[in-house]
Scaffold this motif. Sequence first.
Motif, short mmCIF file in Angstrom:
data_model
loop_
_atom_site.label_atom_id
_atom_site.label_comp_id
_atom_site.label_asym_id
_atom_site.label_seq_id
_atom_site.Cartn_x
_atom_site.Cartn_y
_atom_site.Cartn_z
N VAL A 49 10.74 -15.95 11.34
CA VAL A 49 11.79 -15.03 10.88
C VAL A 49 11.48 -14.51 9.48
N ALA A 50 10.95 -15.38 8.61
CA ALA A 50 10.62 -14.95 7.26
C ALA A 50 9.57 -13.84 7.27
N LEU A 51 8.56 -13.97 8.14
CA LEU A 51 7.54 -12.92 8.24
C LEU A 51 8.11 -11.64 8.80
N LEU A 52 9.03 -11.76 9.78
CA LEU A 52 9.66 -10.57 10.35
C LEU A 52 10.47 -9.81 9.31
N VAL A 53 11.02 -10.53 8.34
CA VAL A 53 11.77 -9.87 7.27
C VAL A 53 10.84 -9.41 6.15
N LEU A 54 9.80 -10.20 5.86
CA LEU A 54 8.91 -9.91 4.73
C LEU A 54 8.11 -8.63 4.94
N VAL A 55 7.55 -8.46 6.14
CA VAL A 55 6.66 -7.31 6.38
C VAL A 55 7.41 -5.98 6.25
N PRO A 56 8.50 -5.74 7.01
CA PRO A 56 9.22 -4.48 6.82
C PRO A 56 9.85 -4.38 5.42
N GLY A 60 9.42 -1.28 2.88
CA GLY A 60 10.56 -0.57 2.30
C GLY A 60 10.54 -0.57 0.79
N VAL A 61 10.24 -1.74 0.17
CA VAL A 61 10.17 -1.82 -1.29
C VAL A 61 9.03 -0.98 -1.82
N GLY A 62 7.92 -0.92 -1.05
CA GLY A 62 6.79 -0.10 -1.46
C GLY A 62 7.12 1.39 -1.49
N LYS A 63 8.03 1.82 -0.61
CA LYS A 63 8.45 3.24 -0.62
C LYS A 63 9.36 3.52 -1.80
N LEU A 64 10.22 2.55 -2.15
CA LEU A 64 11.11 2.74 -3.29
C LEU A 64 10.35 2.68 -4.62
N PHE A 65 9.36 1.76 -4.68
CA PHE A 65 8.56 1.60 -5.90
C PHE A 65 7.08 1.68 -5.52
N TRP A 67 4.40 2.15 -7.11
CA TRP A 67 3.47 1.45 -7.98
C TRP A 67 3.39 -0.05 -7.67
N LEU A 68 4.41 -0.58 -6.97
CA LEU A 68 4.44 -2.02 -6.68
C LEU A 68 3.39 -2.44 -5.65
N THR A 69 2.92 -1.48 -4.84
CA THR A 69 1.92 -1.83 -3.81
C THR A 69 0.64 -2.37 -4.43
N ASP A 70 0.37 -1.98 -5.68
CA ASP A 70 -0.84 -2.51 -6.35
C ASP A 70 -0.70 -3.99 -6.66
N TRP A 71 0.53 -4.52 -6.59
CA TRP A 71 0.78 -5.92 -6.90
C TRP A 71 0.87 -6.78 -5.64
N TYR A 72 0.75 -6.18 -4.49
CA TYR A 72 0.92 -6.96 -3.26
C TYR A 72 -0.16 -8.02 -3.06
N TYR A 73 -1.31 -7.82 -3.70
CA TYR A 73 -2.37 -8.85 -3.61
C TYR A 73 -1.89 -10.16 -4.23
N PHE A 74 -0.86 -10.06 -5.08
CA PHE A 74 -0.33 -11.22 -5.79
C PHE A 74 0.62 -12.04 -4.92
N LEU A 75 1.07 -11.47 -3.80
CA LEU A 75 2.06 -12.13 -2.94
C LEU A 75 1.59 -13.49 -2.41
N PRO A 76 0.37 -13.61 -1.83
CA PRO A 76 -0.06 -14.92 -1.32
C PRO A 76 -0.09 -16.00 -2.41
N ALA A 77 -0.62 -15.64 -3.59
CA ALA A 77 -0.68 -16.61 -4.67
C ALA A 77 0.72 -17.03 -5.10
N LEU A 78 1.64 -16.08 -5.15
CA LEU A 78 3.01 -16.37 -5.54
C LEU A 78 3.69 -17.26 -4.50
N ALA A 79 3.42 -16.99 -3.22
CA ALA A 79 4.00 -17.81 -2.16
C ALA A 79 3.49 -19.25 -2.24
N PHE A 80 2.19 -19.43 -2.47
CA PHE A 80 1.63 -20.77 -2.59
C PHE A 80 2.18 -21.48 -3.83
N LEU A 81 2.38 -20.71 -4.92
CA LEU A 81 2.95 -21.30 -6.13
C LEU A 81 4.35 -21.83 -5.86
N ILE A 82 5.14 -21.07 -5.12
CA ILE A 82 6.51 -21.49 -4.81
C ILE A 82 6.51 -22.71 -3.90
#
Length: 442
Positions: A49-56, A60-65, A67-82
């Motif tokens: 369920v988390a992946l089903l919410v995370l991907v769309p 959606g956040v990438g369309k609103l911002f 410039w944020l898509t350049d930071w998406y490479y940081f998502l896996p590292a942030l997830a592992f940190l959490i």
Amino acid sequence: MKHPPGLGGFLLALGLLLGLLLLSTGAGLLAYFLLQVHFAPPGWTILGVALLVLVPGAVGVGKLFPWLTDWYYFLPALAFLIVFTLYPVGLTVYLAFTDYSGQRNGFPDRSTETRVVAQEGARLSLEAGVAEALRCDPCRGEPVEVYAEGHRLRARIAQAEGETLLLDRVPPFRAEFVAKVNAFHFVGLRSFAFILSQANQALLPVFLWNLVFATATVLLNALLGLVLGLILNNKGLKLRNFYRTVLIVSWALPGVITVQVWVALLNYNFGAVNRLLGVLGVYPIPWLNDPDWAKVAVLLVNLWLGFPYMMTATLGALSTIPDELYEAAKVDGATPWQALFGITLPLLEKPMLPILLSSFAFNFNNFYLIYLLTGGGPAQEGRLATAQATDILISWAYKTAFSAEGQSAYGLGAAISLVIFAITVLISLVNFRATGALREVR
């Protein structure tokens, strides 16, 4: 929309990514708990369920911002940190204020599993008396789990009489079994109060030995490493590269294997060390059986494991001292001892100080050596079973939380961990202040 500049832009991107991860995780947990009302969902439901919410959500956040898509490479590292850093830390802090243990773990006690012979709404009739079957007296308010094949529900007992109990909610399925849940509770500062009340039997003696152990280890390793480094730095020494290779062997071997070998060497009856002492006419020494000799054994084994590191660090620092300084001192008539105390040692202070501080921090929590060599023992009179002669703070916390002697008291172990954290921070601040390691360079 352009990327916001500076620190504000970084914090905004970090906040958006964290919000996205927390939102998707929250949706997964919510779906899991909602599905529990109807059946027992598998654990991977949260991730799915988390992946089903995370991907769309990311789209959606990438369309609103944009410039944020350049930071998406940081998502896996942030997830592992959490998951692997922040979550364990948060869980430790939470459990420190509860009575969570092997007996109170929030799971059903299968030894109390009782068949349900009849059901009428929230009223269940059991095949045995409620108080006897579920081992509760009084039973009112006790958490239970009712389940059938593919279904599971947590509830509380609203009323119990004889072989009949009334739940505070109606199971949406035909219940087949009921079992008492070993619930844990919030206890506030009770674990910390227990630690302080047993300070003379655990906290104080363990902390003092921990401090002596870390300090003596650093001093002994640094002294031997310095002496060997000075000897091996002599360019006139023949076969010095061979000596370096031989002396670094104990550092190159896996520490787990080396410590196990030392356990055999220090055995009272059959160890090679005592056999050699016997040849020399010395009585056998109870290296691992006597509280005082066990501490000596810990320091000696840690010296064997740690001096190559200090020797290598000393050699590296000595290589940065220009030879011209020694030549000028020799021309001025300085003796080798004067050159040592006037040139070598002062120039070694700055590069070696961070190494000594980091070595102290490492040895203050050097769990594996204590656990493998002595297991915290031998037993010492007047001590708790989980805080014996060579136990340090971290091994005391481990034995409290994960051993049968400590009754698997995870909550108490978590409280001890917070105490260790506070002590470590305090000692580090004192070290930094005394050595000026954090002093601003003008």
